[in-house]
Design a protein around this motif. Structure first.
Motif, PDB file in Angstrom:
ATOM      1  N   ALA A 157       2.602   9.467  -5.655  1.00  0.00           N
ATOM      2  CA  ALA A 157       2.947   7.852  -5.386  1.00  0.00           C
ATOM      3  C   ALA A 157       3.796   7.267  -6.526  1.00  0.00           C
ATOM      4  CB  ALA A 157       1.754   6.812  -5.414  1.00  0.00           C
ATOM      5  N   ALA A 158       3.531   7.752  -7.823  1.00  0.00           N
ATOM      6  CA  ALA A 158       4.666   7.188  -8.977  1.00  0.00           C
ATOM      7  C   ALA A 158       5.931   7.712  -8.991  1.00  0.00           C
ATOM      8  CB  ALA A 158       3.799   7.654 -10.391  1.00  0.00           C
ATOM      9  N   VAL A 159       6.127   8.727  -8.182  1.00  0.00           N
ATOM     10  CA  VAL A 159       7.531   9.283  -8.006  1.00  0.00           C
ATOM     11  C   VAL A 159       8.165   8.268  -6.769  1.00  0.00           C
ATOM     12  CG1 VAL A 159       8.826  11.127  -7.046  1.00  0.00           C
ATOM     13  CG2 VAL A 159       6.840  11.511  -8.347  1.00  0.00           C
ATOM     14  N   LEU A 160       7.357   8.024  -5.859  1.00  0.00           N
ATOM     15  CA  LEU A 160       8.111   7.099  -4.967  1.00  0.00           C
ATOM     16  C   LEU A 160       8.017   5.676  -5.307  1.00  0.00           C
ATOM     17  CD1 LEU A 160       6.013   8.535  -1.937  1.00  0.00           C
ATOM     18  CD2 LEU A 160       8.384   8.861  -2.283  1.00  0.00           C
ATOM     19  N   ARG A 161       7.147   4.970  -6.108  1.00  0.00           N
ATOM     20  CA  ARG A 161       7.406   3.899  -6.852  1.00  0.00           C
ATOM     21  C   ARG A 161       8.691   3.612  -7.750  1.00  0.00           C
ATOM     22  NH1 ARG A 161       1.937   4.422  -7.851  1.00  0.00           N
ATOM     23  NH2 ARG A 161       2.273   4.523 -10.220  1.00  0.00           N
ATOM     24  N   ALA A 162       9.076   4.983  -8.219  1.00  0.00           N
ATOM     25  CA  ALA A 162      10.189   4.631  -9.265  1.00  0.00           C
ATOM     26  C   ALA A 162      11.348   5.039  -8.187  1.00  0.00           C
ATOM     27  CB  ALA A 162      10.178   5.854 -10.258  1.00  0.00           C
ATOM     28  N   TYR A 163      11.323   5.884  -7.362  1.00  0.00           N
ATOM     29  CA  TYR A 163      12.521   6.171  -6.421  1.00  0.00           C
ATOM     30  C   TYR A 163      12.857   5.117  -5.504  1.00  0.00           C
ATOM     31  CZ  TYR A 163      14.733   8.759  -2.761  1.00  0.00           C
ATOM     32  OH  TYR A 163      15.610   9.161  -1.855  1.00  0.00           O
ATOM     33  N   GLN A 164      12.136   4.346  -5.059  1.00  0.00           N
ATOM     34  CA  GLN A 164      12.541   3.467  -4.264  1.00  0.00           C
ATOM     35  C   GLN A 164      13.219   2.273  -4.556  1.00  0.00           C
ATOM     36  OE1 GLN A 164       9.215   0.818  -2.896  1.00  0.00           O
ATOM     37  NE2 GLN A 164       8.255   0.782  -5.039  1.00  0.00           N
ATOM     38  N   TYR A 165      13.597   2.029  -5.753  1.00  0.00           N
ATOM     39  CA  TYR A 165      14.296   0.946  -6.248  1.00  0.00           C
ATOM     40  C   TYR A 165      15.742   1.407  -6.168  1.00  0.00           C
ATOM     41  CZ  TYR A 165      10.375  -1.426  -7.592  1.00  0.00           C
ATOM     42  OH  TYR A 165       8.985  -2.582  -7.223  1.00  0.00           O
ATOM     43  N   PRO A 166      16.199   2.637  -6.798  1.00  0.00           N
ATOM     44  CA  PRO A 166      17.693   3.129  -6.572  1.00  0.00           C
ATOM     45  C   PRO A 166      17.859   3.481  -5.446  1.00  0.00           C
ATOM     46  CG  PRO A 166      16.241   4.779  -7.819  1.00  0.00           C
ATOM     47  CD  PRO A 166      15.623   3.522  -7.813  1.00  0.00           C
ATOM     48  N   ALA A 167      17.201   4.071  -4.533  1.00  0.00           N
ATOM     49  CA  ALA A 167      17.178   4.588  -2.929  1.00  0.00           C
ATOM     50  C   ALA A 167      17.086   3.530  -2.141  1.00  0.00           C
ATOM     51  CB  ALA A 167      16.003   5.826  -2.921  1.00  0.00           C
TER      52      ALA A 167
ATOM     53  N   LYS B 229       1.042   0.722  -6.194  1.00  0.00           N
ATOM     54  CA  LYS B 229      -0.211   1.389  -6.439  1.00  0.00           C
ATOM     55  C   LYS B 229      -1.469   0.895  -6.141  1.00  0.00           C
ATOM     56  CE  LYS B 229      -2.299   3.256 -10.447  1.00  0.00           C
ATOM     57  NZ  LYS B 229      -2.171   3.564 -12.144  1.00  0.00           N
ATOM     58  N   GLY B 230      -2.304   1.474  -5.207  1.00  0.00           N
ATOM     59  CA  GLY B 230      -3.485   0.790  -5.003  1.00  0.00           C
ATOM     60  C   GLY B 230      -4.246   1.426  -3.956  1.00  0.00           C
ATOM     61  N   ARG B 231      -5.239   0.395  -3.566  1.00  0.00           N
ATOM     62  CA  ARG B 231      -5.863   1.095  -2.507  1.00  0.00           C
ATOM     63  C   ARG B 231      -6.202  -0.436  -1.481  1.00  0.00           C
ATOM     64  NH1 ARG B 231      -9.920   4.947  -1.282  1.00  0.00           N
ATOM     65  NH2 ARG B 231      -9.920   5.836  -3.542  1.00  0.00           N
TER      66      ARG B 231
ATOM     67  N   GLY C 284     -13.023   8.547  12.611  1.00  0.00           N
ATOM     68  CA  GLY C 284     -13.128   8.419  11.305  1.00  0.00           C
ATOM     69  C   GLY C 284     -12.097   7.970  10.215  1.00  0.00           C
ATOM     70  N   ALA C 285     -11.303   7.182  10.989  1.00  0.00           N
ATOM     71  CA  ALA C 285     -10.115   6.419  10.505  1.00  0.00           C
ATOM     72  C   ALA C 285     -10.760   5.182  10.360  1.00  0.00           C
ATOM     73  CB  ALA C 285      -8.896   6.422  11.221  1.00  0.00           C
ATOM     74  N   THR C 286     -10.432   4.636   9.133  1.00  0.00           N
ATOM     75  CA  THR C 286     -10.960   2.936   8.809  1.00  0.00           C
ATOM     76  C   THR C 286      -9.798   1.954   8.767  1.00  0.00           C
ATOM     77  OG1 THR C 286     -10.935   3.514   6.493  1.00  0.00           O
ATOM     78  CG2 THR C 286     -12.894   3.946   7.581  1.00  0.00           C
ATOM     79  N   GLY C 287      -8.500   2.712   8.568  1.00  0.00           N
ATOM     80  CA  GLY C 287      -7.285   1.824   8.393  1.00  0.00           C
ATOM     81  C   GLY C 287      -6.932   1.467   6.879  1.00  0.00           C
ATOM     82  N   GLU C 288      -7.844   2.252   6.228  1.00  0.00           N
ATOM     83  CA  GLU C 288      -7.562   1.991   4.642  1.00  0.00           C
ATOM     84  C   GLU C 288      -6.403   2.911   4.242  1.00  0.00           C
ATOM     85  OE1 GLU C 288     -10.734   1.881   1.206  1.00  0.00           O
ATOM     86  OE2 GLU C 288      -9.963   3.964   1.365  1.00  0.00           O
ATOM     87  N   TYR C 289      -5.404   2.276   3.540  1.00  0.00           N
ATOM     88  CA  TYR C 289      -4.284   2.940   3.067  1.00  0.00           C
ATOM     89  C   TYR C 289      -4.262   3.072   1.282  1.00  0.00           C
ATOM     90  CZ  TYR C 289       0.886   3.628   2.848  1.00  0.00           C
ATOM     91  OH  TYR C 289       1.922   4.123   2.571  1.00  0.00           O
ATOM     92  N   ARG C 290      -3.999   4.274   0.825  1.00  0.00           N
ATOM     93  CA  ARG C 290      -4.359   4.255  -0.604  1.00  0.00           C
ATOM     94  C   ARG C 290      -3.063   5.265  -1.217  1.00  0.00           C
ATOM     95  NH1 ARG C 290      -7.543   8.361   1.616  1.00  0.00           N
ATOM     96  NH2 ARG C 290      -7.539  10.109   0.809  1.00  0.00           N
ATOM     97  N   SER C 291      -2.777   4.900  -2.537  1.00  0.00           N
ATOM     98  CA  SER C 291      -1.993   5.641  -3.142  1.00  0.00           C
ATOM     99  C   SER C 291      -2.544   6.740  -3.945  1.00  0.00           C
ATOM    100  CB  SER C 291      -1.154   4.783  -4.266  1.00  0.00           C
ATOM    101  OG  SER C 291      -1.896   4.246  -5.231  1.00  0.00           O
ATOM    102  N   VAL C 292      -1.915   7.935  -4.034  1.00  0.00           N
ATOM    103  CA  VAL C 292      -2.448   8.946  -4.819  1.00  0.00           C
ATOM    104  C   VAL C 292      -1.271   9.602  -5.856  1.00  0.00           C
ATOM    105  CG1 VAL C 292      -3.201  11.557  -4.541  1.00  0.00           C
ATOM    106  CG2 VAL C 292      -3.767   9.843  -2.587  1.00  0.00           C
ATOM    107  N   GLU C 293      -1.985   9.580  -7.072  1.00  0.00           N
ATOM    108  CA  GLU C 293      -0.978  10.094  -8.236  1.00  0.00           C
ATOM    109  C   GLU C 293      -1.259  11.481  -8.129  1.00  0.00           C
ATOM    110  OE1 GLU C 293       0.838   7.540  -9.301  1.00  0.00           O
ATOM    111  OE2 GLU C 293      -0.561   5.784  -8.598  1.00  0.00           O
ATOM    112  N   PRO C 294      -0.027  12.231  -8.890  1.00  0.00           N
ATOM    113  CA  PRO C 294       1.294  11.564  -9.175  1.00  0.00           C
ATOM    114  C   PRO C 294       2.236  11.355  -8.413  1.00  0.00           C
ATOM    115  CG  PRO C 294       1.355  13.845  -9.716  1.00  0.00           C
ATOM    116  CD  PRO C 294      -0.142  13.710  -9.022  1.00  0.00           C
TER     117      PRO C 294
END
Length: 469
Positions: free
Chosen positions: A381-391, A347-349, A369-379
């Motif tokens: 990102a929250a699904v993927l943060r939980a998903y990545q541990y069992p998957a 989670k973050g920017r 227009g791209a700056t190289g910044e990368y950010r999470s977007v809820e909800p």
């Protein structure tokens, strides 16, 4: 009789069979749809796409200005970026890579069903490719790995599609795919040579073998000529010696190697890193202290590395064996210690830091227009943060998959299993272990395991519901 119409034929009898055939693929259709939704969630949850320092910027630069680079980046992936350049969009790049991920799973399923693997087994074999969290992260980054993985699977599927010898067209297609893979990542070259040796041993015929060899080697010869025109020597890479030299830095003992005077400065100078690849980037490492740095001393580094390996073969094998074993840990190994492996959804920017001006200009030219910044977007990102541990394909499961494939070697799994072992060992043998480098192992290892566990893969299963002969 005259005036009596012939009875009208009912609906073609093939229709029920066709429906049965499609119904047999319904479970995979559902799995593929869910995998597509998961990739859509990834695109919504992490925007616009991961641009890594400094790999991504160098790939984008090669896409904007095609040339045989002298660094670690091959020209294959920049060619894909070049094709997508009219869109001027990082999200389009990662969307295309997500499509390649889905296509990889589809190719695997099609081959396994054609080779007689039951539907449930074919579906199960695609799960690590379609649902592993690491695969999602890799597809969502401006990196070459997804394209490389797809090309390897295309080559294996082309060669195994027919139950006997592959056609000349299939052999040529496989050779071309592996040539592009070699131009994408250097490990593709030994894989191409091993596949050609495999085809020669199978005696597939002069015409078929020639088709594979020409399609596989001619693009590399042409690229080597291009490299010579730009850099003055015939080669595919300007860093192969540097990579192998870094591999030896974890064990090199110059009292045993006794290098000649011009190579002596490449001996360990007291700098210490916990991973071989770190010696490439450490400003204090021996090669970076030499006049001209790594780029000017590739040949010297290769010569030193070969001397070190010949003088200390057991130490070299021990270092390679240790690093290969990192792929089989239950918890992802931190190698080097500065990285956080596998679980990359957070989670973050994240704003780019330490990016040189040329890299910023490159990104802006490719995607205004791209700056190289990368950010999470809820909800999402929250699904993927939980998903990545069992998957996550745990190391012991990967070991079991490789073992299952090995059990079927006498039943025709040598090609995918050999490709898997090559992709696992060679990157470590010529440089270092990286979790990214393990992922291309997964699809071909799963193909080998599914074919081995399903029985002899040499026959083609008739379509479900159709006549059996």
């Amino acid at each position: 009789m005259a005036g009596v119409e012939a009875p009208v034929s009912p609906t073609p009898s093939r229709a029920p069979g066709a429906r049965t055939r499609w119904a047999a693929h319904a479970p995979f259709a559902v799995v593929l749809a869910v995998a597509a939704v998961l990739r859509a969630v990834t695109m919504m949850g992490y925007r616009p796409g991961r641009v890594y320092y400094i790999d991504s910027y160098e790939y984008l630069d090669l896409a904007l200005h095609p040339r045989p680079g002298t660094g670690f980046r091959g020209i294959g992936y920049p060619l894909l970026l070049r094709l997508l350049l009219p869109f001027h969009s990082v999200p389009v790049v990662v969307a295309a890579q997500h499509v390649l991920g889905l296509a990889t799973g589809l190719l695997m399923y099609a081959l396994l069903r054609r080779r007689g693997v039951p539907a449930w087994g074919a579906v199960l074999a695609t799960v690590p490719v379609l649902f592993d969290g690491q695969m999602l992260q890799l597809e969502h980054a401006v990196l070459s790995d997804t394209m490389f993985l797809f090309l390897v699977v295309v080559a294996v599927v082309a060669l195994m599609w027919s139950p006997g010898r592959p056609s000349a067209r299939a052999a040529a297609g496989a050779g071309l795919s592996l040539a592009l893979a070699a131009l994408t990542r250097s490990v593709g070259l030994p894989l191409l040579l091993l596949v050609l040796a495999y085809l020669a041993a199978r005696r597939i015929g002069v015409r078929r073998f020639a088709a594979a060899a020409v399609a596989g080697l001619l693009p590399l010869v042409m690229f080597a000529g291009w490299y010579r025109a730009d850099n003055g020597r015939l080669a595919l890479s300007g860093t192969d010696g540097v990579a192998l030299w870094a591999r030896t830095m974890t064990f090199a003992d110059c009292r045993r190697i006794q290098p000649p005077p011009d190579e002596a400065p490449l001996c360990p100078n007291g700098t210490w890193q916990d991973a071989a690849s770190e010696y490439v980037w450490d400003p204090g490492s021996p090669i970076n202290r030499m006049p001209g740095g790594a780029a000017a001393n590739n040949d010297l580094a290769r010569s030193f590395a070969l001397r070190a390996i010949l003088a200390q073969p057991l130490d070299y094998l021990g270092a390679v064996g240790h690093d290969v074993s990192l792929a089989f840990h239950w918890t992802p190994a931190r190698h080097p210690r500065r990285v956080t492996p596998a679980f990359g959804f957070a989670k973050g920017r994240w704003a780019p830091t330490g990016v040189p001006p040329w890299a910023r200009r490159t990104l802006s030219a490719y995607a205004p227009g791209a700056t190289g910044e990368y950010r999470s977007v809820e909800p999402y990102a929250a699904v993927l943060r939980a998903y990545q541990y069992p998957a996550y394909l745990r190391g012991p499961f990967l070991a079991a998959i490789l073992l299952a494939g090995a059990l079927g070697l006498r039943r025709g799994t040598l090609l995918p299993w050999g490709a898997a072992v090559t992709l696992l060992v060679v990157p470590v043998a010529v440089l270092d272990f990286d979790h990214r480098y393990v992922l291309p192992v997964v699809p071909v290892a799963c193909l080998a395991a599914a074919l081995a566990l399903a029985g002899r893969p040499g026959r083609v299963r008739p379509p479900s519901g159709g006549p059996r002969r």
